[in-house]
Design an enzyme around this catalytic site. Structure first.
Site, short mmCIF file in Angstrom:
data_model
loop_
_atom_site.label_atom_id
_atom_site.label_comp_id
_atom_site.label_asym_id
_atom_site.label_seq_id
_atom_site.Cartn_x
_atom_site.Cartn_y
_atom_site.Cartn_z
N ASP A 97 47.16 39.16 46.63
CA ASP A 97 46.57 39.95 47.73
C ASP A 97 47.15 39.44 49.05
OD1 ASP A 97 44.53 41.44 46.11
OD2 ASP A 97 43.90 39.39 45.68
N ASP B 148 38.16 31.80 38.94
CA ASP B 148 39.12 31.42 39.98
C ASP B 148 40.22 30.52 39.38
OD1 ASP B 148 40.45 30.27 42.14
OD2 ASP B 148 38.63 30.08 43.36
N ASP C 202 55.42 42.38 47.72
CA ASP C 202 56.07 43.56 48.30
C ASP C 202 55.73 43.66 49.79
OD1 ASP C 202 53.43 44.28 48.22
OD2 ASP C 202 53.72 46.17 47.15
C1 LIG Z 1 47.19 42.55 44.22
S1 LIG Z 1 46.64 42.08 42.65
C2 LIG Z 1 48.12 41.86 41.67
C3 LIG Z 1 47.87 41.86 40.20
C4 LIG Z 1 49.06 41.58 39.28
N1 LIG Z 1 49.59 40.24 39.46
C5 LIG Z 1 50.15 42.60 39.44
O1 LIG Z 1 51.24 42.24 39.88
O2 LIG Z 1 49.89 43.78 39.14
C6 LIG Z 1 46.10 40.41 42.90
C7 LIG Z 1 45.11 39.96 41.82
O3 LIG Z 1 44.86 38.57 41.95
C8 LIG Z 1 43.51 38.34 41.63
N2 LIG Z 1 43.15 37.05 42.24
C9 LIG Z 1 43.20 36.73 43.55
N3 LIG Z 1 42.88 35.43 43.74
C10 LIG Z 1 42.62 34.92 42.50
C11 LIG Z 1 42.22 33.64 42.05
N4 LIG Z 1 42.03 32.62 42.90
N5 LIG Z 1 42.03 33.47 40.72
C12 LIG Z 1 42.21 34.50 39.85
N6 LIG Z 1 42.58 35.74 40.22
C13 LIG Z 1 42.79 35.95 41.54
C14 LIG Z 1 42.77 39.54 42.17
O4 LIG Z 1 41.55 39.76 41.52
C15 LIG Z 1 43.78 40.67 41.89
O5 LIG Z 1 43.54 41.29 40.64
#
Ligand SMILES: C[S@@+](CC[C@H](N)C(=O)[O-])C[C@H]1O[C@@H](n2cnc3c(N)ncnc32)[C@H](O)[C@@H]1O
EC number: 2.1.1.33
Length: 238
Positions: free
Chosen positions: A143, A120, A179
């Site tokens: 997300d 995290d 987006d």
């Molecule tokens: C929708 S994806 C976007 C990935 C990338 N930034 C892109 O633009 O392609 C969001 C990512 O954030 C990660 N994520 C969400 N909350 C997080 C956190 N607190 N720490 C680390 N990763 C996190 C999720 O596992 C996911 O892979």
């Protein structure tokens, strides 16, 4: 004034702390990602359990430092790191196949200016990163948690704004992109009233697409679906 039962208050605080911005997905790893993890982790991996780090020592130099939250498969990270060999990048992602993919890319591109945490990102910021030590924090396509009952899972919250501000140098910038227009509005609501920041957009909303942000698959998909992309930049001013 009604007094709240201390046990209920404690329970609420505990609840707030444990709400995560992600769900752990049991993703299958490709052979390349597995190899990336095995061969790349000893070189580039950092552990939350090791606590506060001196990143000048970790990177063996003192250079502008970017912290990327949720790098997904690491495509943007790789592109940015390759384009800026004079800068250092700390990437954090909970999704293991993504971590493997980034590590594999670092090995094949022979990059040495990226270090990776697989946990995290908020915990890494709290436990491992010194205050006022980051030049940039990147949050690309977080997300969106579309349903209103899930909005509490959105990573951008007042406490997030405060945590990021404490880790940025004065003058450092939080750059977010999404987006999903309602999430952009939500980010603006939170960030425009967050103390200690200046919105770098001339109209107090979004900045034009910055050239330094690589195009991600989420952006390409958004474009195909006719969505726009919103970039927001907030500078720490005190
Ligand atoms: C929708 S994806 C976007 C990935 C990338 N930034 C892109 O633009 O392609 C969001 C990512 O954030 C990660 N994520 C969400 N909350 C997080 C956190 N607190 N720490 C680390 N990763 C996190 C999720 O596992 C996911 O892979």
């Amino acid at each position: 004034m009604t007094e709240q039962n201390p046990a209920a208050e404690e329970q609420q605080t505990e609840h707030r702390r444990t709400i995560k911005s992600f769900v752990m997905r049991a993703g299958r790893m490709t052979e390349g990602q597995q190899r990336g993890l095995e061969q790349g982790w000893p070189k580039f991996g950092l552990a939350l359990e090791d606590g506060p780090r001196d990143f000048d020592e970790v990177f063996g130099r003192s250079a502008p430092r970017t912290f990327e939250i949720g790098f997904g498969m690491g495509h943007s990270t790789l592109e940015m790191a390759a384009a800026a060999p004079d800068q250092d990048f700390i990437g954090v992602e909970v999704h293991k196949p993504g971590v493997g993919a980034l590590l594999s890319g670092l090995l094949s591109q022979k990059l040495n200016n990226v270090r990776v945490y697989s946990c995290d990102a908020l915990e890494v910021l709290r436990d491992c990163v010194a205050d006022a030590s980051l030049d940039r924090v990147l949050l690309f396509f977080p997300d969106p948690w579309h349903k209103s009952r899930h909005h509490k899972r959105r990573i951008v919250q007042p406490a997030f704004a405060e945590l990021i501000r404490s880790k940025l140098k004065v003058g450092g910038v939080l750059h977010m992109a999404t987006d999903w227009e309602p999430y952009a509005e939500y980010m603006l609501e939170v960030m425009n009233v967050a103390p200690g920041y200046r919105n770098l957009a001339e109209d107090g909303r979004c900045v034009p697409r910055p050239a330094e942000r690589p195009v991600t698959k989420f952006e390409r998909r958004g474009e195909r679906l006719g969505h726009g992309v919103w970039d927001l930049k907030f500078q720490r001013i005190d």
